[in-house]
Scaffold this active site. Sequence first.
Site, PDB file in Angstrom:
ATOM      1  N   ILE A 104       2.891 -11.297   1.967  1.00 49.12           N
ATOM      2  CA  ILE A 104       1.796 -11.875   2.756  1.00 49.12           C
ATOM      3  C   ILE A 104       1.538 -13.314   2.331  1.00 49.12           C
ATOM      4  O   ILE A 104       1.261 -14.176   3.161  1.00 49.12           O
ATOM      5  CB  ILE A 104       0.517 -11.010   2.653  1.00 49.12           C
ATOM      6  CG1 ILE A 104       0.796  -9.604   3.214  1.00 49.12           C
ATOM      7  CG2 ILE A 104      -0.635 -11.656   3.419  1.00 49.12           C
ATOM      8  CD1 ILE A 104      -0.389  -8.664   3.159  1.00 49.12           C
ATOM      9  N   HIS A 153       1.927   2.043  -3.384  1.00 44.26           N
ATOM     10  CA  HIS A 153       0.869   2.700  -4.150  1.00 44.26           C
ATOM     11  C   HIS A 153       0.798   4.186  -3.802  1.00 44.26           C
ATOM     12  O   HIS A 153       0.630   5.037  -4.672  1.00 44.26           O
ATOM     13  CB  HIS A 153      -0.491   2.046  -3.868  1.00 44.26           C
ATOM     14  CG  HIS A 153      -0.590   0.640  -4.362  1.00 44.26           C
ATOM     15  ND1 HIS A 153      -0.246   0.286  -5.646  1.00 44.26           N
ATOM     16  CD2 HIS A 153      -0.984  -0.512  -3.759  1.00 44.26           C
ATOM     17  CE1 HIS A 153      -0.435  -1.018  -5.803  1.00 44.26           C
ATOM     18  NE2 HIS A 153      -0.869  -1.532  -4.664  1.00 44.26           N
ATOM     19  N   HIS A 196       2.325   2.216   8.074  1.00 43.19           N
ATOM     20  CA  HIS A 196       1.419   1.659   9.097  1.00 43.19           C
ATOM     21  C   HIS A 196       1.913   0.326   9.669  1.00 43.19           C
ATOM     22  O   HIS A 196       1.205  -0.324  10.399  1.00 43.19           O
ATOM     23  CB  HIS A 196       0.010   1.507   8.523  1.00 43.19           C
ATOM     24  CG  HIS A 196      -0.048   0.666   7.291  1.00 43.19           C
ATOM     25  ND1 HIS A 196       0.142   1.173   6.026  1.00 43.19           N
ATOM     26  CD2 HIS A 196      -0.248  -0.657   7.132  1.00 43.19           C
ATOM     27  CE1 HIS A 196       0.052   0.205   5.142  1.00 43.19           C
ATOM     28  NE2 HIS A 196      -0.167  -0.918   5.779  1.00 43.19           N
ATOM     29  N   GLU A 197       3.150  -0.091   9.308  1.00 44.09           N
ATOM     30  CA  GLU A 197       3.723  -1.311   9.901  1.00 44.09           C
ATOM     31  C   GLU A 197       4.944  -0.872  10.698  1.00 44.09           C
ATOM     32  O   GLU A 197       5.849  -0.261  10.147  1.00 44.09           O
ATOM     33  CB  GLU A 197       4.155  -2.291   8.803  1.00 44.09           C
ATOM     34  CG  GLU A 197       3.048  -2.663   7.826  1.00 44.09           C
ATOM     35  CD  GLU A 197       3.540  -3.593   6.711  1.00 44.09           C
ATOM     36  OE1 GLU A 197       4.752  -3.902   6.667  1.00 44.09           O
ATOM     37  OE2 GLU A 197       2.715  -3.998   5.879  1.00 44.09           O
ATOM     38  N   CYS A 216     -20.980   1.343  14.595  1.00 45.81           N
ATOM     39  CA  CYS A 216     -21.688   0.959  13.367  1.00 45.81           C
ATOM     40  C   CYS A 216     -22.161  -0.499  13.502  1.00 45.81           C
ATOM     41  O   CYS A 216     -21.798  -1.194  14.441  1.00 45.81           O
ATOM     42  CB  CYS A 216     -20.788   1.114  12.141  1.00 45.81           C
ATOM     43  SG  CYS A 216     -19.440  -0.072  12.063  1.00 45.81           S
ATOM     44  N   ARG A 227      10.443 -15.738  -5.888  1.00 44.96           N
ATOM     45  CA  ARG A 227       9.404 -15.911  -4.863  1.00 44.96           C
ATOM     46  C   ARG A 227       8.997 -17.375  -4.728  1.00 44.96           C
ATOM     47  O   ARG A 227       8.678 -17.839  -3.632  1.00 44.96           O
ATOM     48  CB  ARG A 227       8.174 -15.061  -5.207  1.00 44.96           C
ATOM     49  CG  ARG A 227       8.447 -13.569  -5.108  1.00 44.96           C
ATOM     50  CD  ARG A 227       7.200 -12.760  -5.485  1.00 44.96           C
ATOM     51  NE  ARG A 227       7.432 -11.342  -5.262  1.00 44.96           N
ATOM     52  CZ  ARG A 227       6.465 -10.431  -5.174  1.00 44.96           C
ATOM     53  NH1 ARG A 227       5.200 -10.806  -5.312  1.00 44.96           N
ATOM     54  NH2 ARG A 227       6.753  -9.167  -4.966  1.00 44.96           N
ATOM     55  N   THR A 242       0.831  -1.208   0.000  1.00 50.29           N
ATOM     56  CA  THR A 242       0.000   0.000   0.000  1.00 50.29           C
ATOM     57  C   THR A 242       0.859   1.250   0.000  1.00 50.29           C
ATOM     58  O   THR A 242       0.530   2.248  -0.655  1.00 50.29           O
ATOM     59  CB  THR A 242      -0.911  -0.005   1.245  1.00 50.29           C
ATOM     60  OG1 THR A 242      -1.682  -1.200   1.230  1.00 50.29           O
ATOM     61  CG2 THR A 242      -1.836   1.197   1.250  1.00 50.29           C
ATOM     62  N   LEU A 279      -7.798 -12.512  -0.028  1.00 48.17           N
ATOM     63  CA  LEU A 279      -7.190 -11.325   0.564  1.00 48.17           C
ATOM     64  C   LEU A 279      -6.566 -10.417  -0.488  1.00 48.17           C
ATOM     65  O   LEU A 279      -6.566  -9.203  -0.351  1.00 48.17           O
ATOM     66  CB  LEU A 279      -6.141 -11.743   1.590  1.00 48.17           C
ATOM     67  CG  LEU A 279      -5.413 -10.583   2.249  1.00 48.17           C
ATOM     68  CD1 LEU A 279      -5.524 -10.652   3.755  1.00 48.17           C
ATOM     69  CD2 LEU A 279      -3.957 -10.507   1.822  1.00 48.17           C
ATOM     70  N   ILE A 304     -11.356 -11.378   3.104  1.00 48.09           N
ATOM     71  CA  ILE A 304     -10.484 -11.202   4.282  1.00 48.09           C
ATOM     72  C   ILE A 304      -9.929  -9.790   4.253  1.00 48.09           C
ATOM     73  O   ILE A 304      -9.305  -9.378   3.273  1.00 48.09           O
ATOM     74  CB  ILE A 304      -9.315 -12.210   4.268  1.00 48.09           C
ATOM     75  CG1 ILE A 304      -9.820 -13.644   4.185  1.00 48.09           C
ATOM     76  CG2 ILE A 304      -8.420 -11.995   5.497  1.00 48.09           C
ATOM     77  CD1 ILE A 304     -10.505 -14.168   5.416  1.00 48.09           C
TER      78      ILE A 304
END
Lengths: 347, 347, 347, 347
Positions: C175, C43, C63-64, C96, C200, C40, C262, C287
């Site tokens: 991930i 991006h 955010h990690e 909510c 990979r 992210t 995901l 997910i």
Amino acid sequence: MKALRKMRPQQGAQIESVPVPAYGPTDVLVRVRAASICGTDLHIYGWDRWSASRIHPPLTFGHEFCGTLEKVGDEVTTARPGDFVTAEMHLNCGHCRPCRMGQPHVCQNVKILGIDADGCFAEFVRIPAKNIWKVDPAIPEHYAAIMDPLGNAVHSVLAGEIAGLNVAVTGAGPIGLMTVAVARASGCASLFVTEVNAHRRQLAKEMGADQVFDPQQPDTVNRVLEATGGDGVDVLLEMSGNPSAIQQGFRMLRPGGRASLLGIPKDVVTLDLVNDVIFKGATVQGIYGRRMFETWVQMTELLKHQKLNLEPLFRERMPLEKFADAFTLLETGQAGKILLLPNGAMK
Amino acid sequence: MKALRKMRPQQGAQIESVPVPAYGPTDVLVRVRAASICGTDLHIYGWDRWSASRIHPPLTFGHEFCGTLEKVGDEVTTARPGDFVTAEMHLNCGHCRPCRMGQPHVCQNVKILGIDADGCFAEFVRIPAKNIWKVDPAIPEHYAAIMDPLGNAVHSVLAGEIAGLNVAVTGAGPIGLMTVAVARASGCASLFVTEVNAHRRQLAKEMGADQVFDPQQPDTVNRVLEATGGDGVDVLLEMSGNPSAIQQGFRMLRPGGRASLLGIPKDVVTLDLVNDVIFKGATVQGIYGRRMFETWVQMTELLKHQKLNLEPLFRERMPLEKFADAFTLLETGQAGKILLLPNGAMK
Amino acid sequence: MKALRKMRPQQGAQIESVPVPAYGPTDVLVRVRAASICGTDLHIYGWDRWSASRIHPPLTFGHEFCGTLEKVGDEVTTARPGDFVTAEMHLNCGHCRPCRMGQPHVCQNVKILGIDADGCFAEFVRIPAKNIWKVDPAIPEHYAAIMDPLGNAVHSVLAGEIAGLNVAVTGAGPIGLMTVAVARASGCASLFVTEVNAHRRQLAKEMGADQVFDPQQPDTVNRVLEATGGDGVDVLLEMSGNPSAIQQGFRMLRPGGRASLLGIPKDVVTLDLVNDVIFKGATVQGIYGRRMFETWVQMTELLKHQKLNLEPLFRERMPLEKFADAFTLLETGQAGKILLLPNGAMK
Amino acid sequence: MKALRKMRPQQGAQIESVPVPAYGPTDVLVRVRAASICGTDLHIYGWDRWSASRIHPPLTFGHEFCGTLEKVGDEVTTARPGDFVTAEMHLNCGHCRPCRMGQPHVCQNVKILGIDADGCFAEFVRIPAKNIWKVDPAIPEHYAAIMDPLGNAVHSVLAGEIAGLNVAVTGAGPIGLMTVAVARASGCASLFVTEVNAHRRQLAKEMGADQVFDPQQPDTVNRVLEATGGDGVDVLLEMSGNPSAIQQGFRMLRPGGRASLLGIPKDVVTLDLVNDVIFKGATVQGIYGRRMFETWVQMTELLKHQKLNLEPLFRERMPLEKFADAFTLLETGQAGKILLLPNGAMK
């Protein structure tokens, strides 16, 4: 303001004049419109062993109610004065393992308003905003006063599959009677109730039971087995806390069935684990409180769509000062909810 | 005996005289009292692409019926002549991985009577005894003829939680209409139906829908969102197979909701997986056939306790020979079940 | 303090000097020890269509991370300065319908730190105390920096049964690779991975895959089917977001299987819903994020009991100022996590 | 052929010469390679109260085994002579309510081979083909002889979530020890075992327990609570049938936890239902037999992927004639499986 308080570690309670509670930035202050008396309140009033171990007087007790928001703390954005509300009175800690595992209803550090801190038998009660539940305007106001115990019933019934299944409810006190209504509304098939009190058995039929049984009759289990073609019920909802009712209930349960236990036995219980649980491959669930807040959502939907007729449950309404009459009436053992009105008559 | 048979790989079918089926030691022979026409039968009759790839003429088709046991095989102990029955027409193999995993309804080697072998559009049909379902005498006889599609509806509704939840049903053909009745009986809260055909929308209201929508109106999704306070529905039951209905349905679904898909699209479907499934954390279930035999148990209980009024679904009853009229009527697209009577009038 | 910030709605980012964040009574201030770069973040850095629609510069992204509590707000009782922590960066609203239904991970009003408000590519980050996760001392410090994406993997694997089941993972980015490790640690049987990138694929084997496949080979689906005796896998864990990987994955899935999705497709996806979901009776799960906080509990236990070897995933560590090198390296498409160090070297 | 038979309603058993069993068209005849002795066999041999009420001599007992198909009935298509097999010895009826509800393992009319009809302590045993389980060639042959009790362990462990959770196993007899191995293979976090026998405690450690406890030490419950930070375990797997072990186990269980009960108490058990089940919101599961056949699939996968090292469980192998020595050895209470070889040595 006036409040009904347990002042000393002994039987009884009294109306006291106390300050209106202070409230913090994330709290609200509720003007209590009606408070309902729970079996737990009877225990506190009578000062049984459990009360003596848990309650620290002085305490304003009471945890079933509805009311109107009088004040909201500075940081509260989800409610405002005038909102008609009730509340989840179990305050969970948010950081113990059950809370972290999505099970805040069994929080290891739970604090219950009306038991561990001041409750709702008063003109005003302070509650953290996150525990407030706004009541849909389609719901009758007096129903809003008993959403706490109704939530116990909804939690029990919807803890597993119910539609198209045969069900036994053991015990037809107020929560047992609500359980009958909720199971019926959720599409259960045959619905059997066992209850020693004839008046309550009659109420159970009014609430929707197909057949009611006096569990003191020796053939009760067999009659339920027969009524299910010998299979036994798919679901047992245990609402009595009575050891022999629990034992009877398990014998009525079919192999592979679900037993949801909410009634609170006074002492340990002897079970035939081999035949009633292990060889049956039964699933037994302890039911405590209400799922936060799945139960509240489901209950609200059932109520606002008129799926539940709870009128037969309601009895007197009294000013708060008449509390002694109310407790006396309830101790006679007839099911029914009495509303105490600390702020005058409900409309 | 006479049987309605597809004789050649082309449009149409015809009444033929064929021998009464032989039956083995674990089979039963059923005298068909009433057979109901499924959408699948329309496809076979009309000979669409799917039929051409799956059906091997000559074949007696038809798989929805009720009847009386005429004969039972030597080893059959669970049924006897005279029993009033219907059947699960999906024959599972018992040894593939889905069968072994408790999911025989998605058996990898399934054989469907009326599709892969002779079915029930005939005076008699042979069925393995283990697939026979005895019909409770409390259930109206004509209801017994449509337990196959009703089972689809019950399977869809009860594939997850339903009581106290808001539901959208997309598509109000016969199974969609039954789905409305089953969801209602199972305690759902608000129930919305989308359907292009005005007559079917009217039927949906009769079956219990709170609000019906023409999905061709541009604001359909928004209207459902508004009706749920902006949240979207908790449960989507997709019964149309129409790609735009599927897409609309997903947009109506709230985050964390369940979508159960039973309608069969004619072609691949384009989905906004990111927004409608992934970011929503939705659970999407393919629904096929009926759980063997949980669905049959639940359906029987709902029927025998009068939880389902299916009368609005029934239309004509005709002798088997009038099949062409029946197919013509159904092709007009009005929902409703036509019963073919191979052995004369039902009582 | 210094912070890596997106200053304008265009490609790129820059180090800025900004005030240390103010924190409220229920917040904490964390000194960031290591921050990890998510897809992210690539991006946001590259400013794609999604970023342009969601991000409002100026913003400190990221955010990690892991770090040490520098300050805690006056009302914070569950943590204190010096605690080594990471955090759930999805802030849910709590009121909510998904939040109320026990699904805060799909909150309708979620605010993500590092996307909707300032994140962790900085010397300090402010976080609400209830979102802080204390890191068990048995867990390697650098692992703590990637618990956010590891949580995605744990959430995916443990969203259904896994022990004794055959599994396909489509996509072996970071991930996907973690997913391999988690599935392995959770007792899965055969574990197949499809991934276009040879490096990979090699990493996937190191992480525990039994067999790896290049999905561009025409017989990939058949080879997985053969490797499962023709059955297909019980569980599909889709980590690529690539439409053809998703389609292949569904074709590998056995009837009655589970598909947990995901990976985030860039566009709509065309699915053979009939054959891949409906007739299969498949369960498809979107997910998103991590269960709050079940996933964190499970992940912590797996890490502290040394069930997961994530070392192959880690690559360079760089001072925050070298961010451009880091983004360039990652854009080459090799899997691996780069740690940015805003406060000097980790011990 | 020779068979070990209980000839009279009293202690003991003897080798008899009996005809090779006749088999029907849907049966198979198995040449027994190895039969393993279950605790139940000890009860039958010793003729306890349960045996006296259930067993009708003469009977060939024994229900754990592996062997080779000697003959198959005319209608058997799923197996052929030479296949190496074991079997699910619980024969379910297929038409009672539990069978219909997908729970054949708690069939109301179950017939168990070796208890209600002739079993496997013989050269040959007859078994319905649908209960035969072909053993994957990757599985060691002697492991195949104990898939019945291993299935009990797999059923217990996988009856709920297990990966990343803390677990207590109470009782380290053979099934308890297998439970340790299965829980470990399925990714459990901390694994505690209580067992009175020091030798078995040692075996529990070999099988993978983190900590073992003598439940007769007064602080056992507290030590487990401390080892989980005061929380208690997430999952209790009760394998002893001992009342005080059951009570201890429940006290170790955290609120919201799962207790799966397989051990068979000799008598009724007294439970603190309020504190251990109801207020805890616990889920208690009776575990009986093996899920048909999910458990067999999961067990096969775990075995064939070498996830379970069961070697420490195996002890002597003896010819069938030495049965008395075997029973004597087992009655000493040391855990371990003895294999009886009716047809000579295994390879």
